[in-house]
Design a protein around this motif. Structure first.
Motif, PDB file in Angstrom:
ATOM      1  N   GLN A   1      -9.307  11.796  -4.892  1.00 32.94           N
ATOM      2  CA  GLN A   1      -9.003  10.609  -4.120  1.00 32.94           C
ATOM      3  C   GLN A   1      -7.533  10.659  -3.708  1.00 32.94           C
ATOM      4  N   VAL A   2      -7.306  10.393  -2.437  1.00 32.30           N
ATOM      5  CA  VAL A   2      -5.956  10.474  -1.899  1.00 32.30           C
ATOM      6  C   VAL A   2      -5.265   9.134  -2.037  1.00 32.30           C
ATOM      7  N   GLN A   3      -4.066   9.154  -2.560  1.00 33.26           N
ATOM      8  CA  GLN A   3      -3.231   7.955  -2.609  1.00 33.26           C
ATOM      9  C   GLN A   3      -1.893   8.271  -1.963  1.00 33.26           C
ATOM     10  N   LEU A   4      -1.418   7.323  -1.172  1.00 35.67           N
ATOM     11  CA  LEU A   4      -0.120   7.439  -0.524  1.00 35.67           C
ATOM     12  C   LEU A   4       0.742   6.273  -0.977  1.00 35.67           C
ATOM     13  N   VAL A   5       1.934   6.565  -1.428  1.00 28.63           N
ATOM     14  CA  VAL A   5       2.833   5.526  -1.910  1.00 28.63           C
ATOM     15  C   VAL A   5       4.124   5.590  -1.113  1.00 28.63           C
ATOM     16  N   GLU A   6       4.400   4.514  -0.398  1.00 27.19           N
ATOM     17  CA  GLU A   6       5.631   4.443   0.392  1.00 27.19           C
ATOM     18  C   GLU A   6       6.725   3.742  -0.394  1.00 27.19           C
ATOM     19  N   SER A   7       7.946   4.117  -0.080  1.00 25.64           N
ATOM     20  CA  SER A   7       9.099   3.482  -0.694  1.00 25.64           C
ATOM     21  C   SER A   7      10.292   3.638   0.229  1.00 25.64           C
ATOM     22  N   GLY A   8      11.360   2.918  -0.096  1.00 21.75           N
ATOM     23  CA  GLY A   8      12.597   3.074   0.650  1.00 21.75           C
ATOM     24  C   GLY A   8      12.925   1.954   1.606  1.00 21.75           C
ATOM     25  N   GLY A   9      12.012   1.020   1.762  1.00 28.92           N
ATOM     26  CA  GLY A   9      12.294  -0.096   2.651  1.00 28.92           C
ATOM     27  C   GLY A   9      13.313  -1.043   2.037  1.00 28.92           C
TER      28      GLY A   9
ATOM     29  N   LEU B   1      18.265   3.771   6.727  1.00 31.66           N
ATOM     30  CA  LEU B   1      17.345   3.777   5.588  1.00 31.66           C
ATOM     31  C   LEU B   1      16.531   5.064   5.658  1.00 31.66           C
ATOM     32  N   ARG B   2      16.075   5.523   4.504  1.00 32.93           N
ATOM     33  CA  ARG B   2      15.136   6.645   4.481  1.00 32.93           C
ATOM     34  C   ARG B   2      13.883   6.207   3.750  1.00 32.93           C
ATOM     35  N   LEU B   3      12.775   6.254   4.462  1.00 32.12           N
ATOM     36  CA  LEU B   3      11.480   5.934   3.883  1.00 32.12           C
ATOM     37  C   LEU B   3      10.830   7.200   3.344  1.00 32.12           C
ATOM     38  N   SER B   4      10.088   7.037   2.263  1.00 34.98           N
ATOM     39  CA  SER B   4       9.344   8.142   1.671  1.00 34.98           C
ATOM     40  C   SER B   4       7.874   7.785   1.583  1.00 34.98           C
ATOM     41  N   CYS B   5       7.039   8.785   1.726  1.00 31.09           N
ATOM     42  CA  CYS B   5       5.597   8.616   1.573  1.00 31.09           C
ATOM     43  C   CYS B   5       5.124   9.748   0.670  1.00 31.09           C
ATOM     44  N   ALA B   6       4.843   9.421  -0.575  1.00 35.04           N
ATOM     45  CA  ALA B   6       4.423  10.418  -1.547  1.00 35.04           C
ATOM     46  C   ALA B   6       2.905  10.460  -1.638  1.00 35.04           C
TER      47      ALA B   6
ATOM     48  N   ASN C   1       5.210  17.065  -1.909  1.00 36.12           N
ATOM     49  CA  ASN C   1       4.085  16.360  -1.257  1.00 36.12           C
ATOM     50  C   ASN C   1       4.526  15.022  -0.677  1.00 36.12           C
ATOM     51  N   THR C   2       5.656  15.050  -0.013  1.00 38.99           N
ATOM     52  CA  THR C   2       6.262  13.824   0.478  1.00 38.99           C
ATOM     53  C   THR C   2       6.668  13.977   1.941  1.00 38.99           C
ATOM     54  N   VAL C   3       6.429  12.926   2.683  1.00 41.17           N
ATOM     55  CA  VAL C   3       6.858  12.841   4.072  1.00 41.17           C
ATOM     56  C   VAL C   3       7.950  11.775   4.152  1.00 41.17           C
ATOM     57  N   TYR C   4       8.971  12.046   4.957  1.00 39.95           N
ATOM     58  CA  TYR C   4      10.102  11.134   5.050  1.00 39.95           C
ATOM     59  C   TYR C   4      10.262  10.607   6.473  1.00 39.95           C
ATOM     60  N   LEU C   5      10.912   9.471   6.562  1.00 42.66           N
ATOM     61  CA  LEU C   5      11.356   8.955   7.854  1.00 42.66           C
ATOM     62  C   LEU C   5      12.791   8.495   7.686  1.00 42.66           C
TER      63      LEU C   5
END
Length: 115
Positions: free
Chosen positions: A1-9, A18-23, A76-80
């Motif tokens: 099961q895929v879970q995505l957790v965003e942070s950084g807001g 700001l830098r957002l992360s999506c793990a 395994n993280t995408v950033y903005l």
């Protein structure tokens, strides 16, 4: 099961960054594309950035030159990375990862830019 957790807001003044992360809970190599969207109050969800598995990037005109999407395969993280933020960037930001079995969304992270 895929879970995505965003942070950084958070709350930032206009002109700030700001830098957002999506793990992701699985390897991001399994995804064809990784995107960021945002949704401001009373508005539709808007696509803003995309990075392909090959590393090609695309941006909406509203953020081009200010935002940068990237990824760290080992984490395994995408950033903005968001620079020169404006009050109109205020929104809930979502990451979206796409692979053959469907789309996956994070829970969203709030970004508020004060003038």
């Amino acid at each position: 099961q895929v879970q995505l957790v965003e942070s950084g807001g958070g709350l930032v003044q206009a002109g700030g960054s700001l830098r957002l992360s999506c793990a992701a809970s699985v390897s991001i190599f399994s995804f064809n594309a990784m995107r960021w969207y945002r949704q401001a109050p009373g508005k539709q969800r808007e696509w803003i950035a995309r990075i392909s598995i090959g590393g090609n990037t695309m941006y909406a005109d509203s953020v081009k030159g200010r935002f940068t999407i990237s990824r760290d395969n080992a984490k395994n993280t995408v950033y903005l990375q968001m620079n020169s933020l404006k009050p109109e960037d205020t929104a809930v930001y979502y990451c979206n990862l796409v692979r053959g079995d469907g789309d996956y969304w994070g829970q969203g992270t709030q970004v508020t830019v004060s003038s």
